[in-house]
Design a protein around this motif. Structure first.
Motif: not given
Length: 224
Positions: A144-156
């Protein structure tokens, strides 16, 4: 963007979300990460969240009632674009999937433990099942932490240079090109001359060629 993560071990997620890019994203108000303790929704006197599997066999199965109570409580507060279960038999996480999920507003993530969760939770509530690789971990918290990290770093606004994420490995189905920084000459090992030339068009061409060659050598499957 909001993440609601349901887990039996909330303490396991404290550190990943309290540092670096994920911490910065939360401080900027660009993402909100809420961790929910599944035991808070247990009806058992001892706050149990698991039971023996029907049909026998080894291991314990996470019970349906606590998960359902937590999920329904959250769904009464807001709409979720996805309810994700982290599981080894889910679809393997990749950059394309992370890009897609970064466009959503509310995501709920369920972390399994023990032998797994009651299948009815997966059938009735889960909209997407994701794996981070063909191996088994003790629970779904680290995935879950991996998934959140992969997503959040893409947010403007999360990264200092918003174009940085666009040049990462797997963006455009290629691995990233080699990178260098000062000094230009370290013990006779020099930075490629093209990177010092100042000719941006040639540099971009070199980087693409390097990325293509690295992908061909290390992950030829991506070129298909």
């Amino acid at each position: 963007m909001r993440f609601d993560i349901i887990t039996v071990l909330p303490g396991l997620l404290e550190s990943p979300f309290a540092h670096s890019i994920l911490q910065r994203a939360q401080k900027k108000g660009l993402s909100e990460i809420i961790v929910h303790n599944l035991r808070d929704y247990s009806l058992s006197k001892h706050k149990n969240v698991d039971d023996y599997p029907y049909g026998g066999g080894s291991g314990m199965v996470m019970s349906i009632e606590p998960f359902a109570a937590c999920i329904e409580s959250l769904m009464n507060e807001r709409h979720y674009d996805e309810v994700i279960f982290m599981t080894p038999d889910g679809k393997t996480l990749n950059q394309t999937m992370a890009n897609e999920l970064s466009g959503f507003t509310n995501i709920m993530i369920l972390c399994g433990h023990y032998k797994g969760i009651d299948q009815r939770i997966r059938d009735l509530f889960v909209t997407r099942e994701i794996s981070i690789g063909d191996y088994v971990l003790s629970g779904g918290e680290l995935p879950a932490a991996v998934l959140v990290d992969a997503i959040v770093r893409l947010l403007p606004g999360v990264l200092s240079d918003e174009t940085s994420a666009l040049s990462d490995s797997f963006q455009g189905e290629l691995l990233d090109a080699p990178v260098y920084t000062r000094p230009a000459d370290w013990r006779g090992n020099k930075v490629p001359d093209i990177l010092l030339s100042g000719n941006q068009a040639k540099i971009d061409e070199w980087r693409y060629e390097q990325a293509l060659e690295r992908t061909r050598q290390r992950r030829p499957d991506l070129l298909k």
